[in-house]
Write an enzyme that holds these catalytic residues in place. Structure first.
Site, PDB file in Angstrom:
ATOM      1  N   HIS A  11       0.821  -1.274   0.080  1.00 27.06           N
ATOM      2  CA  HIS A  11       0.128  -0.041   0.051  1.00 27.06           C
ATOM      3  C   HIS A  11       0.825   1.205  -0.072  1.00 27.06           C
ATOM      4  CE1 HIS A  11      -3.226  -2.646   0.476  1.00 27.06           C
ATOM      5  NE2 HIS A  11      -2.951  -3.397   1.688  1.00 27.06           N
ATOM      6  N   SER A 194       0.923   6.603   1.468  1.00 25.50           N
ATOM      7  CA  SER A 194       0.368   5.353   1.174  1.00 25.50           C
ATOM      8  C   SER A 194      -0.543   5.544   0.017  1.00 25.50           C
ATOM      9  CB  SER A 194      -0.465   4.783   2.484  1.00 25.50           C
ATOM     10  OG  SER A 194      -1.259   5.687   2.556  1.00 25.50           O
ATOM     11  N   TYR A 195      -1.088   4.347  -0.598  1.00 26.76           N
ATOM     12  CA  TYR A 195      -1.945   4.082  -1.646  1.00 26.76           C
ATOM     13  C   TYR A 195      -2.973   5.116  -1.720  1.00 26.76           C
ATOM     14  CZ  TYR A 195      -4.185   2.126  -5.826  1.00 26.76           C
ATOM     15  OH  TYR A 195      -4.673   2.169  -7.242  1.00 26.76           O
ATOM     16  N   MET A 196      -3.185   5.977  -2.725  1.00 30.20           N
ATOM     17  CA  MET A 196      -4.221   7.018  -2.552  1.00 30.20           C
ATOM     18  C   MET A 196      -5.684   6.628  -2.832  1.00 30.20           C
ATOM     19  SD  MET A 196      -2.264   7.459  -5.218  1.00 30.20           S
ATOM     20  CE  MET A 196      -2.627   6.803  -6.884  1.00 30.20           C
TER      21      MET A 196
END
Length: 377
Positions: A11, A194-196
């Site tokens: 992530h 982190s992953y948006m």
């Protein structure tokens, strides 16, 4: 059809996250593959049928999809609501008062009750009714009926999901959903966040521990929590395995990032970092006072609020209004400075802006974090 193909999940683009993912590969999940296939079929059932129809009736190049068509419906329904809206007249009445001890401290109280009945917002319907109340209050004595003071706590918001990041970025920074996602993508690819694309408010234990250490070191134990604050997902079908949008290294303050980012990237990183740290800080504490003031068979109410401890507001400023009331005692007689009636009209619901349309889509379970920005665009 690659033999022995495995899938890894991470992530954030950091060395530790990718190493961790490589150490724990898993088999391909055919349920996820089938879900993607189902979405693709739905896209074609809707899009292949409707898009040519739009080309014939309007102009070529228009497209209809299973998500954007429903978003258009929301906008159309709201427009019909606005067109059908009929404004209603109503009046409010405010009393401006002061104590005999502190005559320079004038405070405002609003008409709250008549004959022990709490008045509805639309109760006073016209000038005639307002004038009648003014007449009834002629030569009234204004006396403090009750004073209640209590401590009110205000909690921080949850860490960002795609939806709330786009909404807050629109409101605070003026960025469009598309621009927010472009900047977030750049921050993600650089390993800073982190992953948006996520609808989860979960946070990893490592990030929570790092946030507590940072708050203890920089703001003191008064601002940190004994136990981490965890949030519940409200979005329909939220992916629990995902994390919220957060900085990959909580101790990497926005000030320390200023020289590494361009101004727009910096503003978005600053927003994400502050929201994450704030969500693990103590509540803001207010001293809240409610005073009821009797005048004949009417009751006026005054509200006061004073910030006692800033808590999370120290790092994530939010709009609030302090209203300091003078010290009031029960049965104390007050001086009336002015009675001020005011005419109002009810207003139709506002048209959607980007932030409110994204919020409505999320509430109705329309689309996914990856589709909000392209749908709006």
């Amino acid at each position: 059809n690659v033999p022995n193909a495995k899938r890894i999940v991470f992530h954030e683009i950091t060395k530790s996250a990718i190493n961790e993912a490589l150490e724990h590969p898993r088999e391909l999940d055919m349920n996820l593959v089938d879900a993607q296939q189902a979405r693709r079929i739905l896209d074609r059932l809707v899009g292949y049928e409707l898009s040519p129809f739009l080309w014939r009736k309007f102009f070529r190049g228009l497209s209809a999809g299973r998500v954007q068509s429903v978003a258009v419906r929301l906008i159309a329904d709201r427009e019909k609501e606005i067109q059908a809206f009929k404004p209603e007249e109503y009046w409010s009445l405010a009393a401006f008062l002061n104590t005999k001890k502190e005559q320079e401290k004038v405070f405002e109280a609003y008409l709250y009750k008549k004959d022990e009945k709490v008045l509805d917002r639309l109760e006073i319907k016209n000038k005639k009714e307002s004038d009648q109340i003014l007449e009834d209050l002629t030569e009234a004595e204004y006396k403090v009926a009750s004073v209640e003071s209590k401590e009110a706590r205000r909690l921080p918001g949850a860490p960002f999901t795609t939806s709330t990041l786009q909404q807050e970025s629109s409101g605070k920074l003026g960025y469009s959903a598309k621009q927010t996602m472009m900047l977030a993508q750049q921050l993600y690819e650089a390993g800073y966040i982190s992953y948006m694309r996520t609808d989860s408010v979960n946070l990893s234990q490592d990030s929570l521990s790092a946030a507590k250490s940072f708050i203890d070191s920089n703001y003191g134990r008064d601002y940190s929590l004994d136990e981490p604050r965890r949030f519940k997902n409200k979005a329909k079908g939220a992916q629990e395995a995902h994390e919220a949008v957060r900085p990959t290294v909580p101790s990497r303050t926005s000030d320390s990032m200023k020289d590494l980012l361009d101004p727009k990237q910096f503003k978005l990183y600053d927003l994400i970092w502050r929201r994450f740290i704030a969500c693990q800080m103590q509540p803001a504490v207010f001293d809240s006072t409610t005073a009821d003031i009797s005048a004949k068979n009417f009751v006026f109410r005054a509200n006061g609020s004073v910030l006692k401890f800033d808590g999370w507001l120290k790092i994530y400023p939010s709009k609030f209004t302090e209203n300091i009331l003078p010290i009031l005692s029960e049965n104390e007689t007050l001086d009336l400075k002015e009675l001020k009636p005011e005419q109002h009209f009810t207003e139709p619901p506002p048209r959607y802006n980007e932030a409110s349309l994204i919020k409505a889509m999320e509430e109705h379970g329309i689309g996914r974090p990856s589709t909000y920005a392209p749908t709006i665009a």
